[in-house]
Design an enzyme around this catalytic site. Sequence first.
Site, PDB file in Angstrom:
ATOM      1  N   SER A 119       0.828  -1.202   0.000  1.00  0.00           N
ATOM      2  CA  SER A 119       0.000   0.000   0.000  1.00  0.00           C
ATOM      3  C   SER A 119       0.867   1.258   0.000  1.00  0.00           C
ATOM      4  CB  SER A 119      -0.962  -0.045   1.184  1.00  0.00           C
ATOM      5  OG  SER A 119      -2.042   0.827   0.962  1.00  0.00           O
ATOM      6  N   ASP A 147      -0.389  -4.152  -3.804  1.00  0.00           N
ATOM      7  CA  ASP A 147      -1.537  -3.246  -3.691  1.00  0.00           C
ATOM      8  C   ASP A 147      -1.064  -1.812  -3.460  1.00  0.00           C
ATOM      9  OD1 ASP A 147      -4.011  -4.208  -4.281  1.00  0.00           O
ATOM     10  OD2 ASP A 147      -4.642  -4.569  -2.224  1.00  0.00           O
ATOM     11  N   HIS A 178      -7.246  -6.369   0.604  1.00  0.00           N
ATOM     12  CA  HIS A 178      -6.074  -5.545   0.897  1.00  0.00           C
ATOM     13  C   HIS A 178      -5.255  -6.034   2.092  1.00  0.00           C
ATOM     14  CE1 HIS A 178      -3.680  -2.002   0.265  1.00  0.00           C
ATOM     15  NE2 HIS A 178      -3.946  -1.494   1.456  1.00  0.00           N
TER      16      HIS A 178
END
Length: 438
Positions: free
Chosen positions: A283, A306, A364
């Site tokens: 992320s 991600d 996620h």
Amino acid sequence: MSSLIVQRFTGLGWRSVRAALVDRYIFNLSKQTESRIDVRTMTTVATRLPDGRGPYAVGCVDVMTGKQIGDGTFCRLFYPSSVKSSEPFNSISGIPWFPRDEYSDFYLISEKTQYTTDDYYVRVTKEDKNKLESCVVPVTYNGPVLPKQDKSAFPVVIFSHGLGSARFQYSTLYLDLVSHGFIVAAVEHRDNSAGATYVLVEKEDGSLAEEWVQFILSKPSKDEFTLRNRQVKQRATECSKVLDVLESLNNGNNIGNIFNSKFNEDQFKGRIDTARTAVMGHSFGGGTAIQTIFQDLRFRCAIGLDAWIFPIDVKAITKHIQQPLLLINDERFQWSGNIVRMNRLLQTDAPSPRKLITIMGTDHDNQTDLPFILDYWKKEHRLDPTVAMAIQNDAIIAFISSHTGMEYSESMDLILRGQNPHVIEGTNVRLQPKKSQL
């Protein structure tokens, strides 16, 4: 009976935190610890993270250098070891998942607080809370490095955590990579993006005092990019400083680990193959990995899990990135704006290979340890987290190996080509024609 909520998604942009505008704890800056080994005392064990699939046992140690945020580093170093984890906790060996109570205080929040419980949190029962607080990571803390006759030097992965996360929350991923012969340095960032972290500051009398770094979760505004861009640049610099430390270790220099005086630095001399270093993150950490290869050419390649692209000035850096880049997305997290930015990074005239794949049936938090500790994922019709982690890590090993000249099973390349029932090339996110354009 009051339930608790725990952070579910780490490393999120504004789209995903939505209403979770958190005014987090401000820690007691005067709190001291008797031991600089950042491991809690445990009496019970509820669950244990899985061992890596490779042939090597895993050791780890915490490393902190410098006595100010700007000139120091903080990471947990995982490495192939010659012994299995040795500290017993109810017949299950390893170290606690939460390094200290201050970390569990941050991540386990009473529902009586003002925070909402949308996508950012998962409600957990007292039983689940016990699983989190008593989870064990199967490593040997301060364990010996694997003997040289078994493997001469280890390639390196420097890992950057997500927004609101910390160095310990991806231990399942680290364990698997290290069991295959990598060294993993899990950075804990001091840019106000870690859920909880601290620095040891030298006082006038020469003693060290803990100073906790406050977490910032900003509201969406015109200043959001300015904050996140500043942070991603600092995070990239911190990744580079960790590589500096590893180079010093490999050269036999004293790195000045103020965190752990029992750390045997000599055993790493000549054992860290810093010429084969990759940077990876989840992320916000995925965006950090991209920023890092732009700032530091020592990194041979980057992998974004991600990846959150918003903090990066994509137009400014895309054509200047020389190293290969792999993006691995989950099926359920991505949105059109982020994919458009990814497409700019993946432009066809890039000077090095750039690739995007998506693992279907995942979300996620699949890169984190949470699905291996709690079972909420079973109610969401997801891919088994063990299967998802194996697919992801095989793709990581293949990509790093192919771009650093290491041997690996070529069958892993099939994943990168989308030749796996759970993997597609590109994205599952549908874009409007105008949005898909560069």
